[in-house]
Design a protein around this motif. Structure first.
Motif, short mmCIF file in Angstrom:
data_model
loop_
_atom_site.label_atom_id
_atom_site.label_comp_id
_atom_site.label_asym_id
_atom_site.label_seq_id
_atom_site.Cartn_x
_atom_site.Cartn_y
_atom_site.Cartn_z
N SER A 216 -12.09 -11.55 0.18
CA SER A 216 -11.74 -10.16 -0.13
C SER A 216 -12.66 -9.18 0.58
O SER A 216 -12.25 -8.06 0.90
CB SER A 216 -11.81 -9.94 -1.65
OG SER A 216 -13.14 -10.05 -2.12
N SER B 128 0.82 -1.22 0.00
CA SER B 128 0.00 0.00 0.00
C SER B 128 0.84 1.26 0.00
O SER B 128 0.30 2.36 -0.05
CB SER B 128 -0.92 0.00 1.22
OG SER B 128 -1.77 -1.14 1.20
N ASN C 205 -4.07 -6.35 0.85
CA ASN C 205 -3.73 -6.63 -0.54
C ASN C 205 -2.80 -7.83 -0.66
O ASN C 205 -2.90 -8.61 -1.62
CB ASN C 205 -3.07 -5.41 -1.18
CG ASN C 205 -4.00 -4.22 -1.24
OD1 ASN C 205 -5.18 -4.38 -1.51
ND2 ASN C 205 -3.48 -3.03 -1.00
#
Length: 273
Positions: free
Chosen positions: A230, A40, A237
């Motif tokens: 998810s 990220s 991620n």
């Protein structure tokens, strides 16, 4: 244009296209080995600062991805084997056996190709409910037992088999089943591999129908389980990329192993019949 320059230009464009196609897969693999939150950062790193298998341990130990992969493997394997049986027999029948209404029936089947699959999902679900196949693997396998595309592909290839070869076998006393198993099937090997890859990939990657017919979480396939994961780990991620790797890797390896037969079947099917 100079032939060498033209060759270099074509090769350069192919390399660039290959890089564009493979870079997302390579970055997905790299992120799967990163620590939580590392991907990220801005700009996102291309390689992990310190590779770790923690995401894969989380995926299999806590999320139970191993069970979902086994579910997908069982469903895709059963679908592929049974679908090959039905599609090969039907395609050969439409190509070489004479029966009343053969061409009319085949044209009707081709007409079904223009109907979106989503249109048939509600009546198909009701049919599976009447057959008591909801929340069972059979509810996913049975609707895929025969496909119009598979029948068409086999028919087009089987039409290239000489009629004289089949007639000679019949004169020698061979029955239709023996002719099909000992003469026709070996000649159909390239298209069998091609159709097997098509069917396995379609079944493995199918998301919508397993989501509808398999309400029990324990019976879910890998793509459905990954989508549910998810939602629970929307910011993770690295874990999602690890899930994408284990979901993509089996079909990617299958395609690479059978790539030569797959391309051969497509090329032969495009010029025969």
């Amino acid at each position: 244009m100079n032939p060498r320059l033209a060759k270099a230009l074509v090769n350069g464009l192919l390399i660039a296209a290959a890089f564009i196609a493979l870079f997302p897969l390579a970055w997905m693999l790299s992120v799967s080995f990163m620590r939580p939150g590392e991907a990220s950062a801005f700009p996102p790193p291309l390689l992990p600062a310190q590779a770790t298998l923690a995401n894969y341990r989380e995926l299999f130990v806590r999320a139970g991805m191993g069970r979902y992969l086994v579910n997908s493997l069982l469903i895709a394997g059963a679908t592929t084997l049974l679908s090959l049986l039905f599609n090969l027999a039907a395609g050969y029948a439409f190509a070489k056996l004479r029966f009343a209404g053969r061409e009319r029936l085949f044209r009707s089947l081709l007409g079904a190709l223009v109907i979106p699959a989503q249109v048939a999902m509600i009546p198909l679900f009701l049919l599976m409910k009447e057959l008591h196949l909801v929340n069972r693997y059979g509810g996913v396998v049975v609707p895929a037992l025969a496909s119009v595309f598979g029948v068409f592909l086999v028919r087009q290839y089987a039409r290239s088999i000489p009629d004289e070869l089949l007639e000679a076998a019949r004169i020698d006393g061979a029955g239709e089943l023996r002719i099909f198993t000992t003469i026709v099937l070996p000649l159909l090997k390239p298209i069998v591999v091609t159709l097997a890859i098509f069917t396995f990939l379609a079944s493995w990657n199918d998301f919508m129908w397993p989501l509808i017919v398999l309400g029990d979480q324990a019976a879910q396939t890998a793509p459905v389980a990954l989508a549910g994961l998810s939602r629970e780990h929307v910011q993770d991620n690295e874990l999602m990329m690890a899930g994408s790797v284990v979901t993509t890797l089996p079909v990617l390896l299958l395609f690479l192993v059978l790539q030569r037969h797959y391309i051969q079947g497509l090329l032969l099917g495009s010029v025969k019949g």
